[in-house]
Motif scaffolding. Structure first.
Motif, mmCIF file in Angstrom:
data_model
loop_
_atom_site.group_PDB
_atom_site.id
_atom_site.type_symbol
_atom_site.label_atom_id
_atom_site.label_comp_id
_atom_site.label_asym_id
_atom_site.label_seq_id
_atom_site.Cartn_x
_atom_site.Cartn_y
_atom_site.Cartn_z
ATOM 1 N N ALA A 157 0.836 -1.347 -0.159
ATOM 2 C CA ALA A 157 0.120 0.077 0.040
ATOM 3 C C ALA A 157 0.949 1.300 0.005
ATOM 4 N N LEU A 158 1.973 1.333 0.486
ATOM 5 C CA LEU A 158 2.921 2.395 0.961
ATOM 6 C C LEU A 158 3.605 2.865 -0.410
ATOM 7 N N SER A 214 1.178 3.865 -3.201
ATOM 8 C CA SER A 214 0.794 5.233 -2.937
ATOM 9 C C SER A 214 1.754 6.409 -3.567
ATOM 10 N N ALA A 215 2.871 5.699 -3.137
ATOM 11 C CA ALA A 215 4.197 6.553 -4.020
ATOM 12 C C ALA A 215 4.317 6.490 -5.357
ATOM 13 N N SER A 264 1.996 5.785 -7.481
ATOM 14 C CA SER A 264 1.033 6.365 -8.155
ATOM 15 C C SER A 264 1.117 7.920 -8.380
ATOM 16 N N ARG A 265 1.444 8.524 -7.270
ATOM 17 C CA ARG A 265 1.994 9.811 -7.244
ATOM 18 C C ARG A 265 3.041 10.219 -7.948
ATOM 19 N N SER A 295 -4.310 3.903 -10.303
ATOM 20 C CA SER A 295 -4.540 4.425 -8.989
ATOM 21 C C SER A 295 -3.826 3.635 -8.103
ATOM 22 N N PRO A 296 -3.562 4.271 -6.778
ATOM 23 C CA PRO A 296 -2.792 3.506 -5.521
ATOM 24 C C PRO A 296 -3.475 2.040 -5.340
ATOM 25 N N LYS A 297 -4.861 2.104 -5.516
ATOM 26 C CA LYS A 297 -5.267 0.448 -5.260
ATOM 27 C C LYS A 297 -4.831 -0.308 -6.444
ATOM 28 N N GLU A 312 -1.356 -1.207 -5.803
ATOM 29 C CA GLU A 312 -1.331 -2.165 -4.773
ATOM 30 C C GLU A 312 -1.497 -3.710 -5.047
#
Length: 191
Positions: free
Chosen positions: A18-19, A22-23, A25-26, A46-48, A51
């Motif tokens: 997940a971490l 998130s990074a 994706s950004r 997306s982050p999801k 992940e």
């Protein structure tokens, strides 16, 4: 012995999916980051979604056998900011060969030596832990900062794939660079 995953500027880490997702994706929203990293057209995820991809990779590795790659995140020292990743992939165990890819997703950390140190750490891992014979990378001609960094780490230019990449209506060459275990060892002894 030195910490295998720690330098003076950065350390290599494993992160929860997940971490990491998130990074990444950004970072993927930064066109400059993507164009320095990949030949694929830029896309957003997306982050999801990222992940789920990472979870599938972890599951593959957990099923046994030889891993398809060794993924590390790059964190700054001493503040522990997650700024990028480095991966050994395309492993050819029979021949002792792998390809390396590296990216710093936080532009404010570009040109500060973090990538060079991360590459040095992953080469030490490749040659001392994995007992590889060579490591190869591909770099775009329009990324002279990366080329200088790879040369500092000991990579030599081995070839050029002409006009492979199209960016904004222009064709660009891709340089193939490599380093052999003996070359790396002789650099380590002399430093």
């Amino acid at each position: 012995m030195n910490d295998l995953f720690r330098g003076t500027l950065i350390r290599l880490t494993a992160e929860e999916p997940a971490l990491r997702a998130s990074a990444e994706s950004r970072w993927s929203r930064n066109t400059a980051y993507h164009r320095l990293l990949d030949t694929d057209p830029q896309s957003l995820y997306s982050p999801k979604g990222a992940e789920k991809w990472w979870e599938k990779e972890i599951e593959k590795a957990a099923q046994g056998g030889l891993p398809e790659g060794f993924f590390f995140n790059i964190r700054t020292l001493p503040d522990e900011k997650l700024v990028g990743f480095v991966v050994l992939w395309g492993l050819e165990w029979t021949h002792g060969e792998a390809t390396v890819s590296i990216a710093l997703g936080e532009p404010e950390y570009w040109g500060k030596g973090l990538g060079t140190e991360a590459m040095s750490l992953v080469l030490r891992y490749a040659f001392t832990e994995l007992n590889l014979h060579r490591v190869t990378l591909w770099v775009f001609e329009y990324n002279p900062r990366a080329i200088r960094s790879y040369e500092k780490a000991g990579f030599l230019k081995e070839g050029v794939v002409r006009a492979l990449v199209s960016r904004e209506g222009q064709r660009h060459d891709v340089h193939i660079m490599g380093i052999l275990r003996d070359e790396w060892l002789s650099r380590e002894v002399s430093q």
